[in-house]
Design a protein around this motif. Sequence first.
Motif, PDB file in Angstrom:
ATOM      1  N   ILE A 120       0.932  -1.308  -0.107  1.00 13.01           N
ATOM      2  CA  ILE A 120       0.029  -0.068   0.108  1.00 13.01           C
ATOM      3  C   ILE A 120       0.823   1.115   0.070  1.00 13.01           C
ATOM      4  N   ASP A 121       0.429   2.332  -0.625  1.00  9.13           N
ATOM      5  CA  ASP A 121       1.086   3.414  -0.720  1.00  9.13           C
ATOM      6  C   ASP A 121       1.100   4.410   0.407  1.00  9.13           C
ATOM      7  N   MET A 122       2.184   4.650   1.156  1.00  9.38           N
ATOM      8  CA  MET A 122       2.185   5.106   2.530  1.00  9.38           C
ATOM      9  C   MET A 122       2.227   6.451   2.590  1.00  9.38           C
ATOM     10  N   LYS A 123       1.821   7.351   1.445  1.00 11.34           N
ATOM     11  CA  LYS A 123       1.612   8.636   1.548  1.00 11.34           C
ATOM     12  C   LYS A 123       0.403   8.764   2.433  1.00 11.34           C
ATOM     13  N   LYS A 124       0.582  10.324   3.138  1.00  7.43           N
ATOM     14  CA  LYS A 124      -0.635  10.710   3.697  1.00  7.43           C
ATOM     15  C   LYS A 124      -2.011  10.508   3.147  1.00  7.43           C
ATOM     16  N   LYS A 125      -2.922   9.758   3.597  1.00 11.88           N
ATOM     17  CA  LYS A 125      -4.315   9.770   3.037  1.00 11.88           C
ATOM     18  C   LYS A 125      -5.211  10.093   3.907  1.00 11.88           C
ATOM     19  N   TYR A 126      -6.295  10.484   3.286  1.00  7.58           N
ATOM     20  CA  TYR A 126      -7.450  10.706   4.434  1.00  7.58           C
ATOM     21  C   TYR A 126      -8.708  10.054   4.323  1.00  7.58           C
ATOM     22  N   LEU A 127      -9.214   9.706   5.345  1.00  2.60           N
ATOM     23  CA  LEU A 127     -10.471   8.970   5.355  1.00  2.60           C
ATOM     24  C   LEU A 127     -11.698   9.626   6.116  1.00  2.60           C
ATOM     25  N   TYR A 128     -12.785   9.517   5.391  1.00  8.54           N
ATOM     26  CA  TYR A 128     -13.944  10.102   6.230  1.00  8.54           C
ATOM     27  C   TYR A 128     -14.798   8.984   6.241  1.00  8.54           C
ATOM     28  N   ILE A 129     -15.251   8.676   7.503  1.00  9.69           N
ATOM     29  CA  ILE A 129     -16.434   7.834   7.697  1.00  9.69           C
ATOM     30  C   ILE A 129     -17.854   8.618   8.275  1.00  9.69           C
ATOM     31  N   GLU A 130     -18.964   8.221   7.836  1.00 10.98           N
ATOM     32  CA  GLU A 130     -20.321   8.536   8.163  1.00 10.98           C
ATOM     33  C   GLU A 130     -20.948   7.366   8.889  1.00 10.98           C
ATOM     34  N   THR A 131     -21.378   7.612  10.036  1.00  7.48           N
ATOM     35  CA  THR A 131     -22.028   6.354  10.719  1.00  7.48           C
ATOM     36  C   THR A 131     -23.572   6.766  11.077  1.00  7.48           C
ATOM     37  N   PHE A 132     -24.189   5.523  10.794  1.00  7.07           N
ATOM     38  CA  PHE A 132     -25.545   5.607  11.105  1.00  7.07           C
ATOM     39  C   PHE A 132     -26.048   4.580  12.043  1.00  7.07           C
ATOM     40  N   GLY A 133     -26.936   4.869  13.029  1.00  2.00           N
ATOM     41  CA  GLY A 133     -27.347   3.811  13.876  1.00  2.00           C
ATOM     42  C   GLY A 133     -26.713   3.660  15.129  1.00  2.00           C
ATOM     43  N   CYS A 134     -26.759   2.393  15.720  1.00  2.00           N
ATOM     44  CA  CYS A 134     -26.427   2.217  17.153  1.00  2.00           C
ATOM     45  C   CYS A 134     -25.167   2.166  17.616  1.00  2.00           C
ATOM     46  N   GLN A 135     -24.913   2.138  19.004  1.00  2.00           N
ATOM     47  CA  GLN A 135     -23.465   1.834  19.562  1.00  2.00           C
ATOM     48  C   GLN A 135     -22.750   0.953  18.889  1.00  2.00           C
ATOM     49  N   MET A 136     -23.196  -0.296  18.154  1.00  2.00           N
ATOM     50  CA  MET A 136     -22.683  -1.404  17.626  1.00  2.00           C
ATOM     51  C   MET A 136     -21.789  -0.864  16.489  1.00  2.00           C
ATOM     52  N   ASN A 137     -22.688   0.046  15.620  1.00  2.00           N
ATOM     53  CA  ASN A 137     -22.306   0.548  14.403  1.00  2.00           C
ATOM     54  C   ASN A 137     -21.184   1.589  14.758  1.00  2.00           C
ATOM     55  N   VAL A 138     -21.294   2.393  15.738  1.00  2.00           N
ATOM     56  CA  VAL A 138     -20.386   3.373  16.044  1.00  2.00           C
ATOM     57  C   VAL A 138     -19.016   2.709  16.306  1.00  2.00           C
ATOM     58  N   HIS A 139     -19.149   1.442  16.928  1.00  2.00           N
ATOM     59  CA  HIS A 139     -18.003   0.912  17.346  1.00  2.00           C
ATOM     60  C   HIS A 139     -17.229   0.135  16.144  1.00  2.00           C
ATOM     61  N   ASP A 140     -18.245  -0.505  15.361  1.00  2.00           N
ATOM     62  CA  ASP A 140     -17.651  -0.934  14.062  1.00  2.00           C
ATOM     63  C   ASP A 140     -16.876   0.027  13.176  1.00  2.00           C
ATOM     64  N   SER A 141     -17.320   1.371  13.128  1.00  2.00           N
ATOM     65  CA  SER A 141     -16.511   2.576  12.724  1.00  2.00           C
ATOM     66  C   SER A 141     -15.173   2.733  13.114  1.00  2.00           C
ATOM     67  N   GLU A 142     -15.196   2.523  14.578  1.00  2.00           N
ATOM     68  CA  GLU A 142     -13.922   2.931  15.366  1.00  2.00           C
ATOM     69  C   GLU A 142     -12.906   1.731  14.858  1.00  2.00           C
ATOM     70  N   GLN A 143     -13.642   0.538  14.626  1.00  2.00           N
ATOM     71  CA  GLN A 143     -12.671  -0.533  14.284  1.00  2.00           C
ATOM     72  C   GLN A 143     -12.440  -0.279  12.972  1.00  2.00           C
ATOM     73  N   MET A 144     -13.023   0.213  11.909  1.00  2.00           N
ATOM     74  CA  MET A 144     -12.516   0.740  10.638  1.00  2.00           C
ATOM     75  C   MET A 144     -11.432   1.461  10.645  1.00  2.00           C
ATOM     76  N   ALA A 145     -11.773   2.486  11.113  1.00  2.00           N
ATOM     77  CA  ALA A 145     -10.748   3.617  11.569  1.00  2.00           C
ATOM     78  C   ALA A 145      -9.323   3.398  12.034  1.00  2.00           C
ATOM     79  N   ALA A 146      -9.274   2.242  13.172  1.00  2.00           N
ATOM     80  CA  ALA A 146      -8.082   1.830  13.544  1.00  2.00           C
ATOM     81  C   ALA A 146      -7.457   0.794  12.570  1.00  2.00           C
TER      82      ALA A 146
END
Length: 462
Positions: free
Chosen positions: A20-46
């Motif tokens: 993977i190209d290691m230059k600085k890349k930006y990620l934008y996440i939009e989450t809908f729904g319950c705490q489970m989904n919020v936590h899933d998004s945290e895992q995606m970001a991590a």
Amino acid sequence: MKFVSRTIPQSGGYYTRDWIDMKKKYLYIETFGCQMNVHDSEQMAALLAGVGYQLTENSEQADLILINGCSIRAKAEQKAFSELGRLIKLKEQNPRLIVGFGGCLAQHLGKKVFSRMPALDLVFGTHNIHRLPEMIAAVQKERKKIKHTDFSTKITSLNIFAPPPEGSICAFVSIMQGCDNYCAYCVVPYLRGPEMSRTPEDIIGEIKKLTKLGVKEVTLLGQNVNSYGKKLDHGCNFVSLIKKINKIDGIERIRFTTSHPKDLSDELIACFADVPKLCEHIHLPVQSGSNHVLKLMNRGYSVEDYSEKIKRLRSVCPQISITSDIIVGFPGETKKDYQETIDLMETIRFDLLFSFKYSERKGTAAQKLQDDVPETVKRQRLEDLQALQDMHAQEKNSALEGSVQEVLVEGQSKNSEKDMMGRTRSWKIVNFKGGPELIGRQVDIKITKGQLHSLRGKIEET
Ligand code: 5AD
Ligand code: SF4
């Protein structure tokens, strides 16, 4: 719900970075729904931080946009799609932009999402989050559309360590995924698959890591935490898990959500008196106050069973706060059934209630019933029920005026820069005057005003 942008420490460990190209890349996440989904998004970001993606709150700056959609009700699904439609237009200015659609809604719809949104690059389900870096690399290299929405028999995604936002005092910890209950209205068992529990060792290891980051309060997450461990073969049930977590140094408070009333054992009720770090709050969705409707919903308990459990909870722990979920307008709900829900609310008097109009979901058992309560009646029932709940919430919060509450300070208040915010053990928000040096400390606060959605107080001088 927007996923708040923040700096995430590099997670590492899951994927090698050579492809993977290691230059600085930006990620934008939009989450809908319950705490489970919020936590899933945290895992995606991590995970994506591990391959060089940094979160941004500006969708126009993004190299990668992920929409984590919710499908529990039709309205949530529409919102996610309208947001996807808006964001996917950014590809017109930036052809290298990758747009992915994930979470339980994507799991549900699979490749149908591509026919609705042909410009989309990636569709992935809740069981495939751990494959995100590999999927993105494939989109980048081969410029082809990727879909992974198959169910897994392992819980790889749950074991991704997602550090909470920097400086967090509270964190979510998933202890299981899926659901075997098949409530007639609910699409979750079809989206998140059968119930699977993480091992206690993995959970405890994660909580210990969180304490090193300054976390003092954990909320254990699962669709039905009461049945934690049922399918594990080492005899650790939910109560023994809570007792193990209670022994972890650095953890000061334990919460959990969600509980199914049919599986709430006397042993767990006793924990509210016996386990010092377990906070005095339970979210116990009742869904309806009518036995006729509860049967149609396949909930597996009666109004009498539910009321008996509340009685036991309150006798073991008189100060416990009780929150719940109610659906109005389920197929076949008569005026009398609705009145019985109102009667139950009057008897129990919930501290807080999440209430919804019934929304027909494809593939569920209730879809075979006729959605016969007119929309106008559903709306009126919801409005009346919410007005009653407001009275009960106000009454509960006013009753705390003059009391001294132990508050774990989480950060600055949303209301005013001069105020700090924390929660009581009973999960009520308290705003009070104080400085940032209090963040992470348990402070005694005298409640001066009980408002509808929060409490106001002042530091109790000792
Ligand atoms: N329609 C309306 N509300 C629903 N919920 C789940 N499925 C539906 C549906 N089809 C509500 C339940 C559940 C909460 C998370 O969402 O009250 O407890
Ligand atoms: Fe849905 Fe019922 Fe499972 Fe909750 S317990 S997730 S309402 S099926």
